[in-house]
Design a protein around this motif. Structure first.
Motif, PDB file in Angstrom:
ATOM      1  N   GLU A   1     -45.847 -35.036  42.310  1.00  0.00           N
ATOM      2  CA  GLU A   1     -44.587 -34.770  41.375  1.00  0.00           C
ATOM      3  C   GLU A   1     -43.276 -34.303  42.027  1.00  0.00           C
ATOM      4  O   GLU A   1     -42.243 -34.581  41.461  1.00  0.00           O
ATOM      5  CB  GLU A   1     -45.118 -33.557  40.447  1.00  0.00           C
ATOM      6  N   SER A   2     -43.372 -33.829  43.252  1.00  0.00           N
ATOM      7  CA  SER A   2     -42.303 -33.444  43.960  1.00  0.00           C
ATOM      8  C   SER A   2     -42.884 -33.295  45.423  1.00  0.00           C
ATOM      9  O   SER A   2     -44.171 -33.090  45.803  1.00  0.00           O
ATOM     10  CB  SER A   2     -41.487 -32.293  43.638  1.00  0.00           C
ATOM     11  N   VAL A   3     -42.043 -33.487  46.374  1.00  0.00           N
ATOM     12  CA  VAL A   3     -42.032 -32.855  47.899  1.00  0.00           C
ATOM     13  C   VAL A   3     -41.116 -31.930  48.291  1.00  0.00           C
ATOM     14  O   VAL A   3     -40.160 -31.778  47.596  1.00  0.00           O
ATOM     15  CB  VAL A   3     -42.180 -34.223  48.644  1.00  0.00           C
ATOM     16  N   ARG A   4     -41.313 -31.482  49.656  1.00  0.00           N
ATOM     17  CA  ARG A   4     -40.261 -30.752  50.341  1.00  0.00           C
ATOM     18  C   ARG A   4     -39.744 -31.404  51.471  1.00  0.00           C
ATOM     19  O   ARG A   4     -40.650 -32.287  51.879  1.00  0.00           O
ATOM     20  CB  ARG A   4     -40.920 -29.278  50.529  1.00  0.00           C
ATOM     21  N   VAL A   5     -38.633 -31.231  51.887  1.00  0.00           N
ATOM     22  CA  VAL A   5     -38.052 -31.808  52.936  1.00  0.00           C
ATOM     23  C   VAL A   5     -39.032 -31.784  54.171  1.00  0.00           C
ATOM     24  O   VAL A   5     -39.007 -32.673  55.051  1.00  0.00           O
ATOM     25  CB  VAL A   5     -36.648 -31.572  53.186  1.00  0.00           C
TER      26      VAL A   5
ATOM     27  N   PRO B   1     -39.062 -36.631  43.809  1.00  0.00           N
ATOM     28  CA  PRO B   1     -38.095 -35.709  43.755  1.00  0.00           C
ATOM     29  C   PRO B   1     -38.364 -34.863  45.307  1.00  0.00           C
ATOM     30  O   PRO B   1     -39.599 -34.430  45.264  1.00  0.00           O
ATOM     31  CB  PRO B   1     -38.319 -34.866  42.660  1.00  0.00           C
ATOM     32  N   VAL B   2     -37.405 -34.386  45.853  1.00  0.00           N
ATOM     33  CA  VAL B   2     -37.389 -33.520  46.851  1.00  0.00           C
ATOM     34  C   VAL B   2     -36.769 -32.441  46.262  1.00  0.00           C
ATOM     35  O   VAL B   2     -35.607 -32.304  46.105  1.00  0.00           O
ATOM     36  CB  VAL B   2     -36.520 -34.377  48.203  1.00  0.00           C
ATOM     37  N   GLU B   3     -37.596 -31.389  46.086  1.00  0.00           N
ATOM     38  CA  GLU B   3     -37.204 -30.267  45.205  1.00  0.00           C
ATOM     39  C   GLU B   3     -36.391 -29.175  46.203  1.00  0.00           C
ATOM     40  O   GLU B   3     -35.714 -28.496  45.540  1.00  0.00           O
ATOM     41  CB  GLU B   3     -38.518 -29.549  44.984  1.00  0.00           C
ATOM     42  N   ASP B   4     -36.356 -29.240  47.707  1.00  0.00           N
ATOM     43  CA  ASP B   4     -35.454 -28.326  48.324  1.00  0.00           C
ATOM     44  C   ASP B   4     -34.246 -28.986  49.009  1.00  0.00           C
ATOM     45  O   ASP B   4     -33.629 -28.201  49.754  1.00  0.00           O
ATOM     46  CB  ASP B   4     -36.254 -27.438  49.244  1.00  0.00           C
ATOM     47  N   LEU B   5     -33.983 -30.270  48.506  1.00  0.00           N
ATOM     48  CA  LEU B   5     -32.613 -30.633  48.970  1.00  0.00           C
ATOM     49  C   LEU B   5     -31.332 -30.299  48.095  1.00  0.00           C
ATOM     50  O   LEU B   5     -31.870 -30.241  46.826  1.00  0.00           O
ATOM     51  CB  LEU B   5     -32.660 -32.296  49.108  1.00  0.00           C
ATOM     52  N   PRO B   6     -30.380 -30.014  48.634  1.00  0.00           N
ATOM     53  CA  PRO B   6     -29.120 -29.666  47.478  1.00  0.00           C
ATOM     54  C   PRO B   6     -29.017 -31.142  46.944  1.00  0.00           C
ATOM     55  O   PRO B   6     -29.123 -32.054  47.633  1.00  0.00           O
ATOM     56  CB  PRO B   6     -28.223 -29.224  48.530  1.00  0.00           C
ATOM     57  N   PRO B   7     -28.385 -30.756  45.776  1.00  0.00           N
ATOM     58  CA  PRO B   7     -27.848 -32.133  45.092  1.00  0.00           C
ATOM     59  C   PRO B   7     -27.096 -32.860  45.815  1.00  0.00           C
ATOM     60  O   PRO B   7     -26.016 -32.559  46.203  1.00  0.00           O
ATOM     61  CB  PRO B   7     -27.632 -31.568  43.546  1.00  0.00           C
TER      62      PRO B   7
END
Length: 283
Positions: free
Chosen positions: A176-180, A252-258
């Protein structure tokens, strides 16, 4: 002192880059004696020796190195001026845009307001999205930050999330999402400066095992490398949606700034069409 002739400057730059009068003359399609005379005339005008020559070599003097540093941007500005004047004479207005972004509504609205103006479109890349403004190929450019803002007016438009693009059989595909941090062991196909959060934790950069970064000419080329299992890419969500294909997955990469999307133009330009387009695309 008389004004410097741009033609002589072009001749000088050719010799400075080739460090050989014969090769420079061939590049310029002129006879070598003519080139030598033009360089001597330029040295006389500037009252400075630009080259040291002997039978074996040609090298720049300190004055020559300074002139080369100043001549390149001056010639580029002159070429940009020529392009802008030619564009105005033709009655055209060029809008540049990055992959995944659409400018249709604003272009149609500007065309409706000014039917006498031919609004042209130019797709850019990460490497030339502001260069097209400085060299006169485009009047405005819809860009993705970060860019070098020197000499530009930059107006924010909107932001959008970023996603990781991986091969469909990749360990992260389907999440569903990952972190950097989940990308730390991956080879990133982006310029590392475009994703500094990854750069700070990347295993291959820390260990010195990263292959030389290569420039991709298009999103399609980058996705071919993803599909071939040669790395992963981080792209804005709209880009991933536009370039959908069955052999890659978007996570989606949840902790990257847009990603920030902006409109840019050369700050010194005072153009009614630029002001109107900025109003239309922001509305």
């Amino acid at each position: 002192m008389t004004d410097v002739d741009l033609r002589k400057l072009r001749y000088f730059v050719a010799v400075a880059e080739e460090l050989n009068f014969g090769r420079a003359a061939a590049r310029l399609h002129i006879a070598q004696p003519v080139l030598s005379r033009q360089i001597r005339a330029l040295e006389a005008e500037l009252r400075a020796q630009l080259f040291r020559r002997d039978k074996r070599s040609t090298e720049l003097t300190e004055a020559g190195r300074q002139l080369l540093a100043d001549a390149r941007p001056l010639l580029a500005s002159a070429e940009a001026l020529r392009r802008r004047v030619a564009t105005a004479a033709r009655g055209t207005f060029t809008v540049a845009f990055m992959p995944g972004l659409t400018v249709t509504d604003a272009v149609q609205a500007l065309s409706a307001r000014h039917p006498e103006v031919a609004v042209e479109l130019l797709r850019t890349t990460w490497e030339d999205q502001t260069e097209v403004l400085h060299d006169g190929r485009a009047d405005v450019s819809v860009i993705r930050l970060p860019v070098d803002r020197r000499g530009l007016s930059v107006r924010p438009l909107f932001t959008e999330p970023r996603v990781a693009v991986v091969r469909t059989d990749h360990r992260l595909a389907g999440k569903e999402s990952v972190r950097v941090a989940d990308l730390a062991e991956e080879h990133l196909l982006n310029d590392p400066d475009a994703v500094p959060e990854w750069r700070d934790i990347a295993v291959e950069l820390r260990d010195g095992t990263a292959p030389p970064w290569r420039e991709f000419r298009s999103v399609e080329e980058k996705l071919e490398h993803v599909a071939a299992g040669r790395g992963v890419a981080v792209v804005p969500r709209s880009t991933s949606a536009y370039y959908t294909r069955p052999d890659v997955a978007h996570v989606p990469v949840e902790d990257l700034p847009p990603n920030e999307v902006c409109l840019a133009w050369v700050a010194t330009r005072r153009s009614r069409l630029i002001a109107e387009f900025a109003e239309l695309i922001a509305g």
